[in-house]
Design a protein around this motif. Structure first.
Motif: not given
Length: 444
Positions: A160, A163, A262, A264-265, A276, A302-304, A307, A335
């Motif tokens: 990702c 990451c 997970p 993320q968005h 992703r 889990s979300l960020i 971004l 983020f």
């Protein structure tokens, strides 16, 4: 010199398993393990280096141990884990209180490194191959006796854009089914009632070793082991949640319907920039299938926020999606542009804006959680007791919907003594500060 060792392990459950393996090797080599670091001849700080907050926590702990060392209360100081892998030279250069660093590819060298630190007085730096096969070692459990983590793979191939983990932990390497089952049987025999299956990406288990996903097969085999009452799975990537996997959850009573996914968005453009797999439409289709197949499933994600590419419209899309889908467990992180990742070079939201967005999601989610808890009132739920509150005399524990340390609790009164690790039936009567409250069923 004495051989007393103390350890502070930070970060995720996967890192904790590595800590437990190191402690086992040291114990087998004649070291005395002590819970309190004070008075230890060697202190190991097993670090996380994933995002800024984790790095700060690791550095704070190293500095605190450095202060104890200066006072003569501990001997040598060794830093292991992701922070040491990421900042191999900088730690020794900038933190003179550190005597040694050990990388994520060298956990099996822990005894020789400890011996060298205690006997030679030298500074040690050991960094092995992070793509080597996953380490097979015994463990000294640092969790309460009734639950344990089992790591089924090491590393990650997802890359990702935000990451750093593949650069710290190497490529994805599955452990052999036989090795996992052998370890699991040992855990069951030692009294573990809840087994928590972890990896950076559990849903990809077996793709490298067997040429196809083998998580369903592995889960069926784990469920056959006597002693386990609950088996929980973390970190299932959305694009790998297949019909076969859902059927496995539906058909195995020991598998709790707790899906840690997970995402993320949900905005397609952001997902593409983040490297992703999958689209919002595919995510929606998977969730619809999951909800119909497992109606009592609790979904954690889990979300960020902040971004690259997240403007007001993209953030509002995420909030609307959360309101519609009402996931039961949501954690939002700001983020963190990590050096060495593609996303660090992309233009992203101002940190204050990202922080505010994370707070908005937390507020939105608290209302969803309140509604979830309210719907539990009047029902009877199975609870794994974890202890008793001395000030109130109430017991506390977790339902299938709660993973240790990250989710909520159930506080309940009981007419008899209930020991940690015991499963009891609790009638839910209300909620208190986000936790459920109830009374143990007398005839349970």
């Amino acid at each position: 010199m004495g051989k007393r060792v103390g350890m502070i392990s930070l970060g995720c459950a996967k890192n904790q398993v590595n800590a437990e393996q190191m402690l086992y090797r040291l114990q087998q080599a004649g070291y005395t393990l002590q819970e309190d670091v004070d008075g230890a001849d060697l202190v190991i700080v097993n670090t996380c280096g994933f995002i800024d907050s984790a790095k700060s926590e690791a550095i704070d702990n190293i500095l605190a141990m450095g202060a104890l060392k200066q006072e003569g209360r501990i001997g040598r100081l060794l830093v292991t884990g992701c922070l040491s892998q990421r900042y191999q030279d900088e730690i020794l250069q900038e933190m003179p209180e550190v005597d040694g660093v050990l990388g994520t590819g060298s956990y099996d060298d822990i005894v020789s490194v400890a011996d060298r630190l205690l006997n030679g007085g030298e500074t040690v730096s050991e960094f092995g191959d992070i793509d080597a096969p996953a380490d097979e070692a015994g463990r000294v459990l640092t969790t309460p006796q009734h639950y344990a983590y089992i790591k089924i793979a090491e590393g990650c191939n997802n890359f990702c854009a935000f990451c750093i983990i593949p650069h710290l932990r190497g490529r994805y390497r599955s452990r052999a089914v036989e090795d996992i089952l052998q370890e699991a049987r040992g855990l069951a025999e030692s009294g573990v009632k809840e087994l928590i299956v972890v990896a950076q990406d559990t849903s990809r288990y077996g793709t490298d070793l067997y040429g196809a996903p083998r998580l369903p097969l592995l889960l069926h085999e784990l469920c056959r082991i006597e002693g386990f009452h609950w088996i929980r799975v973390h970190y299932l990537y959305p694009d790998m949640i297949t019909d076969e996997l859902l059927d496995t959850f539906a058909s195995e009573p020991k598998l709790v319907n707790y899906m840690d996914i997970p995402i993320q968005h949900v905005n397609d453009a952001i997902l593409r920039r983040m490297n992703r797999r999958g689209t919002r439409a595919e995510l929606d289709e998977m969730l619809q299938k999951l909800r119909s197949r497992l109606p009592d499933a609790v979904i954690r994600t889990s979300l960020i926020t902040g971004l690259p590419g997240e403007g007001e419209a993209e953030f509002e899309e995420l909030c609307t999606w959360l309101r519609e889908n009402k996931l039961e467990r949501v954690g939002a992180f700001v983020f963190s542009p990590e050096d060495g990742t593609p996303a660090a070079k992309m233009e992203h939201a101002d940190e204050e804006v990202a922080q505010r967005r994370a707070e908005i999601i937390a507020e939105l989610q608290s209302r969803i959680m309140d509604a979830y808890n309210a719907a539990r009132v009047g029902t009877v739920m199975e609870v794994l007791c974890e202890g008793e509150e001395p000030e109130t005399g109430r017991c506390f524990g977790r339902t299938y919907a709660d993973s240790p340390d990250i989710d909520g609790r159930v506080l309940f009164s009981a007419a008899r003594s209930v020991v940690p690790g015991e499963f009891v039936m609790v009638r839910i009567t209300g909620a208190e500060d986000g936790d459920l409250v109830g009374e143990m069923e007398e005839n349970a």
